[in-house]
Structures are given as C-alpha cells and as structure tokens.
Write a protein that holds these residues in place. Structure first.
Motif, short mmCIF file in Angstrom:
data_model
loop_
_atom_site.label_atom_id
_atom_site.label_comp_id
_atom_site.label_asym_id
_atom_site.label_seq_id
_atom_site.Cartn_x
_atom_site.Cartn_y
_atom_site.Cartn_z
N GLY A 1 0.82 -1.20 0.00
CA GLY A 1 0.00 0.00 0.00
C GLY A 1 0.85 1.25 0.00
N GLY A 2 0.37 2.26 0.66
CA GLY A 2 1.09 3.52 0.69
C GLY A 2 0.87 4.31 -0.58
N SER A 3 1.25 5.57 -0.54
CA SER A 3 1.05 6.46 -1.68
C SER A 3 2.04 7.60 -1.61
N ASP A 4 2.06 8.40 -2.66
CA ASP A 4 2.89 9.61 -2.64
C ASP A 4 2.54 10.47 -1.43
N ALA A 5 1.26 10.58 -1.16
CA ALA A 5 0.81 11.44 -0.07
C ALA A 5 1.29 10.92 1.28
N HIS A 6 1.28 9.60 1.48
CA HIS A 6 1.76 9.05 2.73
C HIS A 6 3.23 9.39 2.95
N SER A 7 4.05 9.17 1.93
CA SER A 7 5.48 9.45 2.07
C SER A 7 5.73 10.95 2.19
N ALA A 8 4.95 11.75 1.47
CA ALA A 8 5.12 13.20 1.54
C ALA A 8 4.78 13.73 2.94
N LEU A 9 3.71 13.22 3.54
CA LEU A 9 3.35 13.67 4.88
C LEU A 9 4.40 13.23 5.89
N ALA A 10 4.92 12.01 5.73
CA ALA A 10 5.95 11.55 6.65
C ALA A 10 7.18 12.43 6.57
N LYS A 11 7.61 12.76 5.36
CA LYS A 11 8.80 13.59 5.22
C LYS A 11 8.54 15.00 5.77
N GLN A 12 7.40 15.57 5.43
CA GLN A 12 7.08 16.93 5.89
C GLN A 12 7.00 17.00 7.40
N PHE A 13 6.32 16.05 8.01
CA PHE A 13 6.13 16.07 9.46
C PHE A 13 7.45 15.83 10.18
N CYS A 14 8.18 14.80 9.76
CA CYS A 14 9.43 14.47 10.45
C CYS A 14 10.45 15.59 10.30
N ALA A 15 10.48 16.24 9.14
CA ALA A 15 11.41 17.36 8.95
C ALA A 15 11.02 18.56 9.81
N ASP A 16 9.72 18.82 9.91
CA ASP A 16 9.27 19.91 10.79
C ASP A 16 9.67 19.66 12.24
#
Length: 446
Positions: free
Chosen positions: A371-386
């Motif tokens: 599963g997973g999607s572009d949006a899942h990975s994008a949110l993970a990167k955005q949140f963890c970087a913040d």
C-alpha cells in the motif's frame, strides 16, 4: 594608538601557574566541562526509542543492525567531526560500507538474502546512520536509494543485471542527477537538460547527446556512474518526455565541480555537473520505465520515505546528546536535568522523536504491505522534517553556549538539519502533495 608595553622588571609576585603534575596544582577547569555523548555500544538500547519501535524487527534484521552500529561506532563516529570541519569525505567509508553488505539488501542482492529487505528494516538502517552522521547517511542513501533505485525502477532486466550487482557490492558508486541550477521544485515542468537521439557512424548506431547542467548532486565528485534525467528533444519527440540515462563518470563532455562553502551536510560531496555534448549509447537509456517524469517520480516516491527516517535519526541524536549533557551540567548546585524548563524541552524533543519514528515506521509498513502512496510518504517527510527542526533547536538550547562547538556534537546536527529540511521535497511541495490527496483539488500553479 598602540597599547604601552609593560617593561618593568619581574618580581616575586610574577609567578607562573603550577604545572599540572606539580603537587597542589589546580585542575584545568576547561578539561572538566561536560560533553554531550551518544551511546555507541552495538547492543545498547536507544534512549530515544521510547516506545521500542525497534521491536518491529526480526532477529536477523536486528543482527544486521548490530553489525552496522558496531561499524558506526568504530569507524564512522571517530572521524566525522574532523571531516565535517574540513568539508571532506573520508574515502575509507566506501570500503567500510561495502563490507557491511547493506547496499544490495533492498533489491535482493545481498549475501544475506535474495529477497528484498523490508522497508521498515531499511528505515532503521537510515536512522542509525543519520544518528551518527547525516552526511554519511546521505552518501549511502544517494547510492543505494536514488541511483540504484532508478536502475531498479526504470531499467530493463538486462540493465539491472549490468549495473546493480557491482553497485550492490559498492565496487561502482552511483549518483543521481535531477536538480538543476534553475529547477528544484519546478524541475518536472522546467527541466533544461536535454537529450537528443542521433545516429552515429557508418553502422548508424543509435546514441544520445545530452546537454545541460545539474546542481546539488550528492556523491557527484567521486561517483563512478551518474543517473542523469533529461528532456527528450529528438526530432520526433514532443518535448515533454523525460528520460533517465546512466552516464559513466569518464564520459567525454561530463565535468564536475565540488560545491564549496556549505554550512550543512559538509561531509556530503555535492557537485555542479556540466554535460556538454555528452554522448551515451542507447543501451544506457533506462528503457524499462514510461519515458516520462513519472519515472523519476517513482524513484522519489521510494526515497522520500527514507528521508523521514533520516530526519528521525537526527532527532534521536539531538535528544540523546541534550539528555546526556543535562545530566552532567550543574548550575545552582545541581544538574540542570532537574530543572523544570530543561525537562520541558527534553520531553518535547522526545515527543517529537517518538511521533516521527512512529510515522516513519507506519509509512514503511504500508509500503511493505503493498500500500502507501505519494501522499503518505510526503506527509511523513514533511512532518518528520518539521519536528526535526524544532528538536535540534531545543537540543542546542539545552546545551547552551557549548552547543555551538562542533566537537560537542549538537552543533553539527543543528546545521545538518537545514539541508534535510529542504531535500527530497521542500515542506511546501510535500504539503501540497498531501493537500491535493485529501481535498481532491490541486493547489500547484501548473
């Protein structure tokens, strides 16, 4: 006006400080200052993994991680501070990582298994490396994630067999050439590097001529092969197709120049690359994909999740360094770890780290399950970087003035976090990817 010189004769009052080994000598107070430290024991627990996410790993995966931690402790941690200060890459790390046999794990090209490794496990690998040094993780991630990932995702079976095994053994080191001087977030629609299909020689062999420039290319100063993405401007092309090419470093017309003066990820050797009439054969075009920017996007989809793990590893280090310092540093007659506002900062750092680790692990598990999607990975990167940006700032704050000294660790993570915050998609771009997914409306300008 120059200050007057003291020319009076010496007196009995002009006594030098006693040598350190003399009886009654006073210890140098600067030698007794507390220093933040990471726990580098291979089998030791991570105090930053408060919810024990590492228990998600199998015994075999834990053994890989133990070997990695042992190598990071013995060979990486002792050299990174000097390498960071001198803006240099320790060449011996290539052979050291080759000996760990990790680069081929995501592709089933390891002596340990012919099955691709789980993303959850590879995430912990990236977090462990970034915990010791974010630049070293960047080197490893560019090679086995972006470069090898491009060939795996977009190459034909023959191309995979040609390039991936030597890259898995790290006999061939890879780089990934996508970003351009005028195109970062906009490179999908504004790629300036071009590739034109031509016929050469009396046998009319097909080859491509590539012209353009690439910027911020990690490993670019020493990589053996560079995956270069270029817009197809052949006579029969519509100008919208984007193709990937594996370009050997020694190819005529390809030149690299190290980017100097960085204040972040200084060990990572980023390069400006110029391609001036670079000719590569048709067999070097990654022809197993769609022939559009979606091919590059598929690679970034894989690696963006890895970036969230790198951001998490940096947070783990920052928290551990700040905690160890707070337990040593005394003010007002007791360790500052007992002060309410220091505990508030430490708990916020731990919460950020734990939340980031949980999101990174869940995103990896979704991908492992198909599963997973572009949006899942994008949110993970955005949140963890913040969260990383806040965590390293709090860590620097806990360590106080000593936190700006590179040798005290926290300063290096504080600086390196700025690069991680922007690469693999800026906060703004990842936000809009998620925003489009949840609303059904695109807010991109084109």
């Amino acid at each position: 006006m120059a200050a007057p010189t003291d020319s009076r004769p010496p007196t009995d009052d002009d006594r030098s400080a006693p040598a350190p080994d003399e009886a009654g000598a006073v210890a140098n107070p600067f030698d007794e200052l507390p220093r933040p430290h990471l726990a580098l024991e291979p089998d030791g627990p991570h105090v930053a993994d408060f919810y024990s996410y590492v228990d998600l790993l199998t015994d075999a995966e834990l053994e890989h991680l133990r070997r990695l931690r042992s190598y990071l402790a013995s060979d990486v941690a002792p050299v990174v501070e000097e390498a960071w200060a001198s803006d240099s890459f320790p060449d011996q790390l290539v052979q050291g990582f080759a000996g760990l046999d990790l680069a081929g794990l995501p592709y089933g090209l390891s002596g340990w298994s012919d099955e691709p490794a789980r993303r959850v496990f590879m995430g912990f690998v990236h977090a462990e490396i970034a915990r010791v040094d974010a630049s070293t993780n960047s080197f490893f991630g560019v090679h086995c994630g972006l470069a090898m990932g491009s060939i795996d995702a977009c190459g034909t079976p023959e191309q995979k067999e040609r390039w991936l095994p030597p890259m898995a053994r790290m006999e061939t080191i890879g780089a990934f050439g996508l970003t351009e001087p005028h195109g970062g977030s906009d490179v999908a629609g504004g790629m300036e590097t071009t590739a034109r299909l031509v016929k050469s020689g009396e046998h009319a062999d097909r080859e491509w001529v590539i012209d353009g420039h690439k910027r911020w290319i990690g490993n670019g100063t020493f990589a053996d092969v560079i995956v270069v993405w270029a817009r197809d401007v052949s006579d029969d092309a519509d100008g919208r197709a984007v193709r990937g090419f594996v370009v050997p470093r020694e190819t005529a017309g390809l030149t690299t120049a190290k980017i100097e003066g960085k204040t972040s990820l200084r060990i990572t050797q980023n390069a400006d690359i110029t391609l001036d009439g670079v000719r590569v054969p048709e067999e070097n075009r990654l022809s197993g994909g769609k022939g559009t920017f979606a091919d590059a996007g598929a690679v970034l989809r894989r690696t963006r999740g890895n970036a969230s793990w790198a951001c998490t590893g940096v947070q783990m280090a920052a928290y551990e360094l700040a905690l160890s310092y707070a337990q040593q540093r005394e003010q007002f007659g007791r360790p500052i770890a007992g002060f309410q506002m220091i505990q508030d900062a430490l708990v916020q750092m731990l919460g950020n780290t734990t939340a980031s680790l949980g999101m990174a692990a869940r995103n990896a598990a979704l991908i492992d399950d198909g599963g997973g999607s572009d949006a899942h990975s994008a949110l993970a990167k955005q949140f963890c970087a913040d969260r990383m940006r806040e965590t390293v700032a709090l860590g620097r704050q806990v360590v106080g003035g000593n936190g700006i000294i590179v040798g005290n660790g926290i300063a290096r993570y504080f600086a390196d976090a700025e690069a991680l915050y922007s690469y693999e998609g800026t906060r703004e771009m990842n936000t809009l990817i998620v925003g489009k997914a949840v609303t059904g409306h695109s807010a991109f300008v084109r």
